[in-house]
Design a protein around this motif. Structure first.
Motif, PDB file in Angstrom:
ATOM      1  N   ARG A 190       0.829  -1.210   0.000  1.00  0.00           N
ATOM      2  CA  ARG A 190       0.000   0.000   0.000  1.00  0.00           C
ATOM      3  C   ARG A 190       0.864   1.263   0.000  1.00  0.00           C
ATOM      4  N   ASP A 193       2.288   1.744  -3.512  1.00  0.00           N
ATOM      5  CA  ASP A 193       1.225   2.259  -4.381  1.00  0.00           C
ATOM      6  C   ASP A 193       1.005   3.749  -4.157  1.00  0.00           C
ATOM      7  N   SER A 194       1.058   4.168  -2.902  1.00  0.00           N
ATOM      8  CA  SER A 194       0.895   5.592  -2.604  1.00  0.00           C
ATOM      9  C   SER A 194       2.036   6.419  -3.198  1.00  0.00           C
ATOM     10  N   GLU A 468      -7.699  -2.724  -6.606  1.00  0.00           N
ATOM     11  CA  GLU A 468      -7.818  -3.466  -5.355  1.00  0.00           C
ATOM     12  C   GLU A 468      -7.428  -4.922  -5.527  1.00  0.00           C
ATOM     13  N   LEU A 471      -3.624  -4.977  -5.614  1.00  0.00           N
ATOM     14  CA  LEU A 471      -3.060  -4.760  -4.279  1.00  0.00           C
ATOM     15  C   LEU A 471      -3.358  -5.932  -3.351  1.00  0.00           C
ATOM     16  N   TYR A 472      -4.348  -6.739  -3.676  1.00  0.00           N
ATOM     17  CA  TYR A 472      -4.663  -7.909  -2.852  1.00  0.00           C
ATOM     18  C   TYR A 472      -3.683  -9.056  -3.112  1.00  0.00           C
ATOM     19  N   SER A 505       6.873   1.796   5.881  1.00  0.00           N
ATOM     20  CA  SER A 505       5.603   1.691   5.151  1.00  0.00           C
ATOM     21  C   SER A 505       4.457   2.324   5.935  1.00  0.00           C
ATOM     22  N   LEU A 509       2.229   5.662   4.894  1.00  0.00           N
ATOM     23  CA  LEU A 509       0.780   5.663   4.753  1.00  0.00           C
ATOM     24  C   LEU A 509       0.124   6.697   5.657  1.00  0.00           C
ATOM     25  N   LEU A 520      -3.708   7.976  -2.013  1.00  0.00           N
ATOM     26  CA  LEU A 520      -4.274   6.732  -1.485  1.00  0.00           C
ATOM     27  C   LEU A 520      -5.536   6.380  -2.257  1.00  0.00           C
ATOM     28  N   SER A 524      -7.203   1.388   1.662  1.00  0.00           N
ATOM     29  CA  SER A 524      -6.295   2.195   2.475  1.00  0.00           C
ATOM     30  C   SER A 524      -6.810   3.623   2.616  1.00  0.00           C
ATOM     31  N   ARG A 525      -7.375   4.176   1.569  1.00  0.00           N
ATOM     32  CA  ARG A 525      -7.891   5.552   1.657  1.00  0.00           C
ATOM     33  C   ARG A 525      -9.106   5.629   2.579  1.00  0.00           C
TER      34      ARG A 525
END
Length: 573
Positions: A190, A193-194, A468, A471-472, A505, A509, A520, A524-525
């Motif tokens: 996560r 990705d951010s 999603e 990211l999973y 990490s 976040l 995000l 997560s957002r």
């Protein structure tokens, strides 16, 4: 006079509401409540569905409650990591303001404090808001992982329990990976990705205020295109690695994840044993041996076919005319020109037709996917805007989304089986009969092609859900790439690297949730917006606005007492 419980509750509520939603106290309370729901709920499920768990009685239940409410529990650790960072940021902000105010009013008198303390104070005061936030989150994240990993020593004396998807807090032994590894990889993915979204992808918020609407739309569309393609590539690469490990290295994946794939794909475990035996050279068509001798012949007999169909000493190792003569002797009629196991054994009872096998397994996966995706699509609507389910448009949209998601998972499963059959039976093995069938059924043959093909099914899924899904699966793919010998070695470097990854990490976040929330997305957002900002962000804000609008409409439509006419008022006066 002592307060009654009701008055005490009202007084506590009034005291809490006196603070803003982003106050550290509110952040800590929301973090603890959310974390406790994610850990305590799954921990209590076995007591509801498992007679073995209920056999432990009150003592077993007490141990679970003590573990989940303890100081080193997941809820307490996350509260320290998130709420502690907010508290440190709050303290540093106030201290920085006071430092600058005192520095502007103070004289040049010599301070009695040590020089290193003076330099530290000066450095902290020189930090801007972003760096103060990041430093605060670094400190609290380190405290969180230390507190969470201290649970390892306590859990050695308690029996293992089922893994929680969010926390993965299972009993750890010297020969097993860290029980916080899955949580760490979740934060790592996560956070990456951010960073990618904030640094590499174009963002319309970075345009000047003079930019036209067309320019902003063009940047937004470009960002969406890049994100969609990147998400699809990440999912494809991750799913390829995961499926290959499922076939040959299942220990590199979480046990619960292996069971879920096994159930969804409906693969006979004995077929997997045969594939792994070919990779380890314990089973060979060319050499004509199998260890153990009845590895596949017993499987063939259990399915109702002759045991000779699973004997590598009798099966053809190459294609061509020689293979046809062997099949005629064995009574197999649908493998002309190719060698290897008959299709009936590979399909494991789903007949001899490769197309029918892929179709039936796809239908089976579709039915199971419906049970997965109906709650995924319906529950968020029930929690946020349940009245919209009464609207025909919303019902149709939800049904189409569920069917599309189920079709994605069905395509994922059926594409693997069809690619396997295309490789070993229908096309490639028939096109190159001189290549031994040990290769076609080996780790770089049919299963490799199937692992590469299945990830392309992500294009069936909706664009907003591709991210999603990527990211999973990415944390599991990363875990499958880490050498297990290093993870289970017990070296200090393993703990150091994991703690460093966890701290950086989580700090990234938490800082992004306050400084660049647009970086995000998805889970997560939503989670960090709710935890850090309270119920005035995201869909919670829309829910409150809808409720206030409804209340206003009801209030305006309710009958009111009419005021007396002027002459009546004059008479009364």
């Amino acid at each position: 006079m002592p307060l009654s419980p009701a008055n005490a509750a009202h007084a506590l509520g009034d005291y809490l509401h006196s603070f803003p939603d982003d106050h550290p106290l509110h952040v800590a309370l929301r973090t603890y409540a959310l974390s406790l729901s994610l850990s305590l709920g799954p921990a209590l499920v076995p007591f509801l569905i498992s007679p073995k768990a209920r056999a432990g009685g009150i003592k077993a239940l007490t141990n679970v409650l003590r573990r989940e409410f303890g100081i080193s529990s997941f809820a307490s650790s996350m509260t320290v990591g998130v709420g502690g960072g907010a508290a440190l940021k709050f303290i540093l902000d106030n201290w920085s303001k006071r430092f600058h105010r005192d520095a502007s009013c103070s004289t040049k008198a010599t301070s009695p404090l040590p020089s290193w303390w003076q330099r530290l104070k000066t450095w902290l005061a020189s930090l801007d808001e972003f760096h103060r936030n990041f430093v605060s989150n670094l400190i609290s994240a380190y405290m969180a992982i230390v507190l969470l990993q201290s649970r390892r020593r306590l859990s050695r004396n308690t029996p293992p329990r089922a893994a929680i998807p969010m926390t993965a807090l299972t009993t750890s032994t010297p020969t097993s990976p860290s029980f916080t590894l899955d949580l760490t990889l979740l934060f790592v993915v996560r956070a990456i990705d951010s960073l990618v979204r904030s640094k590499l992808l174009p963002c319309e918020t970075k345009l000047s205020s003079k930019a036209t609407r067309e320019e902003k739309d063009r940047v937004r569309n470009k960002r969406q295109q890049v994100t969609t393609r990147l998400d699809a590539f990440v999912f494809w690469a991750s799913s390829a690695r995961i499926m290959w490990c499922f076939f040959y290295e299942p220990d590199s994946l979480p046990r619960s994840y292996n069971k879920w794939i096994m159930s969804l794909a409906n693969i006979d475990p004995r077929l997997l044993h045969a594939l792994r035996a070919i990779r380890s050279d314990s089973f060979s068509y060319v050499k004509g041996f199998s260890i153990p001798p009845d590895l596949v012949s017993g499987f063939s007999r259990d399915l109702g076919y002759p045991s000779a169909w699973g004997d590598p000493a009798l099966l053809p190792g190459y294609g061509g005319a020689e293979a046809d003569r062997v099949w005629k002797t064995l009574g197999v009629t649908n493998r002309s020109g190719v060698g290897g196991l008959p299709c009936e054994l590979v399909h494991s009872g789903f007949g001899s037709s490769c197309t029918a096998n892929a179709g039936v397994r796809g239908i089976h996966a579709f039915a199971e996917a419906l049970a997965i995706y109906i709650p995924v699509h319906i529950l968020p609507i029930l929690l946020t805007r349940p009245r919209t389910l009464l609207q025909k448009q919303q019902i149709v949209s939800s049904i189409l989304s569920i069917l599309r998601s189920a079709s994605f998972l069905s395509t994922f499963v059926s594409s693997i089986w069809f690619a396997i059959c295309m490789t070993r039976t229908l096309f490639l093995a028939r096109l190159f009969p001189s290549i031994p069938h040990d290769f076609w059924d080996g780790p770089f043959g049919c299963t490799f092609i199937g692992s590469l093909v299945c990830g392309s099914s992500i294009w069936v899924e909706e664009g907003k859900r591709r991210g999603e899904m990527a990211l999973y699966v990415l944390p599991r793919a990363i875990r499958a790439c880490i050498p297990k010998s290093w993870l289970t070695s017990g070296r200090r470097s393993v703990r150091v690297v994991e703690r460093l990854a966890f701290v950086l990490s989580l700090a990234t976040l938490l800082t992004a949730s306050s400084q660049s929330r647009e970086s995000l997305r998805g889970l997560s957002r939503w989670t960090l917006s709710f935890v850090m900002k309270g119920p005035n962000t995201g869909f919670w804000k829309r829910k409150r606005q809808d409720a206030s609008t409804t209340a206003t409409l009801l209030d305006s439509s309710s009958p009111r007492e009419s005021s007396p006419p002027p002459d009546t008022q004059q008479t009364k006066t």
